[in-house]
Design a protein around this motif. Structure first.
Motif, short mmCIF file in Angstrom:
data_model
loop_
_atom_site.label_atom_id
_atom_site.label_comp_id
_atom_site.label_asym_id
_atom_site.label_seq_id
_atom_site.Cartn_x
_atom_site.Cartn_y
_atom_site.Cartn_z
N GLU A 1 0.83 -1.21 0.00
CA GLU A 1 0.00 0.00 0.00
C GLU A 1 0.86 1.25 0.00
O GLU A 1 0.66 2.17 -0.80
N THR A 2 1.83 1.30 0.90
CA THR A 2 2.65 2.50 1.04
C THR A 2 3.51 2.75 -0.20
O THR A 2 3.62 3.89 -0.68
N LEU A 3 4.11 1.69 -0.73
CA LEU A 3 4.95 1.85 -1.92
C LEU A 3 4.12 2.22 -3.14
O LEU A 3 4.54 3.04 -3.96
N THR A 4 2.92 1.65 -3.26
CA THR A 4 2.04 2.00 -4.39
C THR A 4 1.58 3.44 -4.27
O THR A 4 1.48 4.17 -5.26
N PHE A 5 1.28 3.87 -3.04
CA PHE A 5 0.87 5.25 -2.79
C PHE A 5 1.99 6.21 -3.16
O PHE A 5 1.77 7.22 -3.85
N PHE A 6 3.21 5.92 -2.72
CA PHE A 6 4.35 6.77 -3.06
C PHE A 6 4.53 6.82 -4.57
O PHE A 6 4.77 7.89 -5.14
N ALA A 7 4.41 5.66 -5.23
CA ALA A 7 4.57 5.62 -6.69
C ALA A 7 3.48 6.43 -7.37
O ALA A 7 3.73 7.08 -8.39
N GLY A 8 2.26 6.41 -6.83
CA GLY A 8 1.17 7.19 -7.42
C GLY A 8 1.45 8.68 -7.35
O GLY A 8 1.22 9.42 -8.31
N VAL A 9 1.92 9.14 -6.20
CA VAL A 9 2.26 10.56 -6.05
C VAL A 9 3.38 10.93 -7.02
O VAL A 9 3.37 11.99 -7.65
N MET A 10 4.35 10.04 -7.17
CA MET A 10 5.50 10.29 -8.05
C MET A 10 5.05 10.35 -9.51
O MET A 10 5.36 11.30 -10.23
N ARG A 11 4.33 9.34 -9.95
CA ARG A 11 4.01 9.23 -11.38
C ARG A 11 2.95 10.26 -11.82
O ARG A 11 2.93 10.65 -12.98
N GLU A 12 2.11 10.68 -10.91
CA GLU A 12 1.11 11.69 -11.26
C GLU A 12 1.62 13.09 -10.97
O GLU A 12 0.88 14.07 -11.11
N ASN A 13 2.88 13.19 -10.56
CA ASN A 13 3.54 14.47 -10.32
C ASN A 13 2.72 15.35 -9.39
O ASN A 13 2.52 16.54 -9.63
N MET A 14 2.25 14.78 -8.31
CA MET A 14 1.50 15.53 -7.31
C MET A 14 2.47 16.31 -6.41
O MET A 14 3.67 16.00 -6.36
N PRO A 15 1.98 17.28 -5.66
CA PRO A 15 2.83 17.93 -4.66
C PRO A 15 3.32 16.89 -3.66
O PRO A 15 2.56 16.00 -3.26
N VAL A 16 4.57 17.01 -3.24
CA VAL A 16 5.10 16.01 -2.31
C VAL A 16 4.37 16.06 -0.98
O VAL A 16 4.36 15.07 -0.23
N THR A 17 3.72 17.19 -0.68
CA THR A 17 2.94 17.27 0.56
C THR A 17 1.72 16.36 0.51
O THR A 17 1.11 16.10 1.56
N THR A 18 1.37 15.86 -0.68
CA THR A 18 0.28 14.88 -0.78
C THR A 18 0.62 13.63 0.03
O THR A 18 -0.28 12.93 0.49
N LEU A 19 1.91 13.37 0.19
CA LEU A 19 2.32 12.23 1.00
C LEU A 19 1.81 12.36 2.43
O LEU A 19 1.60 11.36 3.12
N LEU A 20 1.58 13.60 2.87
CA LEU A 20 1.11 13.85 4.23
C LEU A 20 -0.40 13.90 4.33
O LEU A 20 -0.98 13.40 5.30
N ASP A 21 -1.06 14.54 3.37
CA ASP A 21 -2.48 14.86 3.56
C ASP A 21 -3.40 14.31 2.48
O ASP A 21 -4.53 14.78 2.33
N ALA A 22 -2.96 13.30 1.74
CA ALA A 22 -3.82 12.74 0.68
C ALA A 22 -5.11 12.19 1.29
O ALA A 22 -5.11 11.61 2.37
#
Length: 767
Positions: A522-543
């Motif tokens: 879950e965590t690695l897929t979530f990180f990959a999603g933020v990376m590949r969709e070029n979201m703000p890195v703060t999405t890692l905190l408040d998605a």
């Protein structure tokens, strides 16, 4: 109102620091800065610090009475800065420090201890020549040869430094690993290049007493044939070939000629003289077909004179050896893709074996070394292959041996960067385009540069910003970027430790090894999603979303998810959101039978805020359940009554308690036993929050820049393979600024790191 006040404080603080320490260029008035140090910095230290840290104390901060003296003792001042930021200095029984003064003092110490001139060519640092770690080796072998070398996972474990296993200073090369590299090179070359199976060898050895008709002479060994007669060797041959028959024989000589024996099989007959008295080997070649064959050995010239001469043939040993003829023609249908890729040219009209070998090894060695192979390197590899052919090997076998030499070379096993001279006051020299391409590829793919990156290096395009940005964007979308997720994110978030935690399944029913792996995924897929969709890195905190499947959704108590495949799921209406609520993080920071606010708070400080607490004082006992009573919070408060404990726990514990609504395996709860959970917290700087929502809002809000800076520094450490130093401050400032200018989006953080001086240039190590 609070944000406005904080903004005003930040502006006034910046003005204060500039007025105190002024311009850090060479033209700054050193005397003025020293005076400001004495009149503004020292009085603060006298008020809050020097009572405990005066001259002669264990940590004599008061001894540093000048800016230069403070810089020389940078290490202890960095530790002091950590204590001030954590709120552990001054101690609870010392003078009270209000939040504004604390922030001002922290900024002053930071400006002094980490002072660096960002205009006058700050040191870019130097990376130790580093060996490929296990993951990099396996990935590189796969991309270079097409062979997935699984035994690489059995190599000795890689040491970890600064939280990562790709740090040059700790990646040693023990002798056992070198032996494994040599074995691996042989196995990999054999898998990558197809050669016909080795020819079958047939061999039999017989005692002469066991031959057909040997009974006439007593079946002894040696067999003494005392009159004209024949013994026979019978064998069932698996293939037709030229066989070698070796007969160990001697003779009792007499008369005017030596003993003679005849060897006959099929239509072939050969007569051999045996003139020796002592045993000797006699070898002849016989062409024989497949099937049961008989070889007759006949003593031809018996000679006897009573009481004077007796000529006899003595047979001591029989050996028959044959080797199957080997086909050197291989059908293309049997060749693996790796073979065709590596051996792209074969000897033929106009292309001799050396020329073909040279072309193959030039390309292979250049890709393996991540830069053009030199003429001398290619010549030596070509000569090595020629020697294999001279010893009877096939062309492909010569290529295999030359490949092995490449795969055992330091230029393959290590990421070699040419040392460049640096001069005071001069710009730090840039690394070569090929070295830059290598840094980029191992940063994002944990593997060698692909052909496009190598072509960019060849064309001198690695520092063309637009071309490089397009390449980096495509690399982040490539499947190989999963290695960045696995090797950076999993280590940054300490997910690799998840395999070692052992929650008590009697207390936490539903947890098992399958759930353990799903948590990590879950965590690695979530990180990959933020990376590949070029979201703000703060999405890692408040998605407000995550990636889960049905089993993990059921574990969380989330409905409406069916099937084993992972998919994006909304978390609106749930207390979950962001990394802090992932079961992987919550489990890895817990004890087997209960949560651990200390571990969770420490994890937040280290991995989200880059404020690692100092080591615990010596002889401080663990939390003793036997002496402490009440809820976990009440027991921790009793533990903090020890001033030695309170200094760090006042910062760690509130952060950890904010996560108390999640149990030791990350499931939501509202009570602990019969008691309602109190998840409120207050930090030493006066910041208050209640539960996960408050903590998440604080880190993603007022502390957002601190989180981004923490992530940038962690990623820079991973990218360059060394720990950061005070002189990296300028680069990190610029990375964060570039990221901020692009809404903190992931790709721009990566691009800013790649564009930074520590990544692009080669500096030096300060003693």
């Amino acid at each position: 109102m609070r944000s406005h006040l904080r903004h005003s404080l930040s502006i006034s603080l910046a003005v204060f620091v500039v007025s105190l320490f002024g311009d850090t260029s060479a033209s700054a008035d050193q005397a003025s800065r020293q005076a400001a140090f004495r009149t503004q910095f020292v009085p603060l230290m006298q008020t809050y610090c020097y009572d405990c840290h005066d001259s002669g104390s264990e940590i004599p901060l008061a001894d540093d009475s000048s800016i230069e003296s403070l810089k020389k003792n940078r290490t202890r001042w960095v530790q002091a800065l950590s204590h001030v930021r954590l709120g552990s200095m001054p101690p609870e029984d010392g003078p009270e420090m209000d939040p504004a003064t604390r922030e001002r003092l922290a900024a002053m110490i930071d400006s002094l201890a980490n002072a660096v001139d960002c205009v006058q060519n700050p040191n870019a640092g130097k990376v130790a020549m580093r060996r490929l770690n296990r993951a990099e080796y396996r990935n590189t072998i796969m991309d270079l040869t097409g062979v997935d070398y699984e035994p690489a996972s059995e190599f000795p474990g890689d040491d970890v430094g600064y939280g990562f296993d790709n740090i040059g200073d700790v990646l040693s090369l023990p002798p056992i690993l070198m032996e494994k590299y040599l074995d691996a090179a042989e196995e990999i070359s054999g898998k990558a290049i197809y050669t016909p199976p080795a020819p079958e060898i047939y061999e039999i050895q017989r005692d002469p007493g066991s031959l057909i008709n040997a009974d006439k002479w007593g079946n002894r060994s040696p067999l003494v044939i005392s009159s004209r007669g024949t013994v026979s060797l019978q064998a069932t041959l698996p293939f037709g070939a030229m066989y070698k028959l070796t007969i160990t024989a001697s003779g009792d000589q007499g008369g005017d000629e030596p003993c003679k024996m005849e060897i006959a099989t099929g239509g072939t007959k050969k007569i051999i003289d045996v003139p020796n008295d002592d045993e000797k080997d006699f070898t002849i070649e016989l062409r024989m077909g497949r099937g049961t064959r008989q070889i007759d050995i006949t003593f031809l010239n018996d000679y006897y004179v009573a009481n004077q001469v007796d000529r006899n043939l003595r047979l001591h040993h029989i050996k028959l050896v044959g080797q199957e003829a080997r086909s050197t023609v291989v059908s293309d249908t049997k060749l693996p893709a790796s073979h065709k890729k590596i051996i792209f040219v074969r000897p033929g009209p106009g292309v001799d074996e050396d020329r073909a070998t040279s072309a193959i090894m030039l390309r292979f060695a250049s890709r393996a070394f991540r830069r053009p192979a030199t003429e001398d390197e290619v010549n030596r590899l070509t000569q090595l292959a020629a020697q294999v052919r001279a010893d009877g090997g096939m062309f492909e076998e010569g290529i295999q041996v030359a490949m092995q030499a490449v795969l055992a070379s330091p230029h393959f096993l290590f990421r070699v960067e040419r040392t460049q001279p640096t001069a005071d006051g001069q710009p730090m020299p840039p690394i070569s385009d090929y070295e830059l391409a290598t840094r980029v590829s191992y940063f994002l793919w944990s593997s060698m540069p692909d052909d496009e990156l190598l072509l960019m290096a060849h064309r001198g395009q690695m520092r063309d910003r637009s071309i490089l940005l397009r390449k980096v964007a495509s690399m982040l979308q490539d499947r190989r970027a999963n290695q960045f997720v696995e090797n950076f994110a999993a280590q940054w978030l300490q997910l690799r430790n998840l395999d070692n935690v052992d929650p008590d399944v009697r207390l936490y029913r539903g947890f098992n090894d399958e759930i353990r792996q799903l948590m990590k995924r879950e965590t690695l897929t979530f990180f990959a999603g933020v990376m590949r969709e070029n979201m703000p890195v703060t999405t890692l905190l408040d998605a407000d979303f995550t990636y889960i499947n049905e089993p993990l959704a059921e574990f969380y108590g989330i409905t409406g998810v069916s099937g084993d495949h992972f998919r994006r799921v909304s978390l609106q209406g749930t207390p979950r959101g962001g990394l802090l609520t992932h079961a992987s993080v919550l489990t890895v920071t817990s004890n087997p039978t209960r949560t651990s606010p200390v571990k969770r708070g420490k994890w937040v400080l280290e991995n989200l805020l880059n404020m690692p607490p100092p080591p615990a004082p010596p002889n401080v006992p663990e939390l003793d359940r036997g002496k402490l009573t009440g809820t976990l919070r009440e027991r921790m408060e009793q533990h903090r009554s020890n001033p030695a404990c309170a200094s760090c726990h006042n910062m760690m514990d509130p952060l950890g308690f904010a996560l108390e609504n999640f149990d030791a395996v990350g499931r939501w709860r509202t009570t602990e036993g019969r008691e309602k959970i109190d998840a409120s917290g207050k930090l030493p700087d006066g910041t208050t929050f209640d539960g996960i929502d408050g903590l998440r809002a604080n880190i993603a809000g007022p502390r957002r820049e601190q989180f981004v800076r923490c992530l940038a520094e962690k990623m820079l450490i991973y990218a360059v393979g060394r720990g950061t130093e005070y002189y990296d401050k300028c680069a990190i400032d610029k990375i964060v600024s570039e990221c901020r200018a692009h809404e903190y989006r992931f790709a721009y953080l990566v691009a800013a790191i790649i564009a930074s001086d520590p990544f692009q240039k080669q500096g030096f190590r300060e003693s």
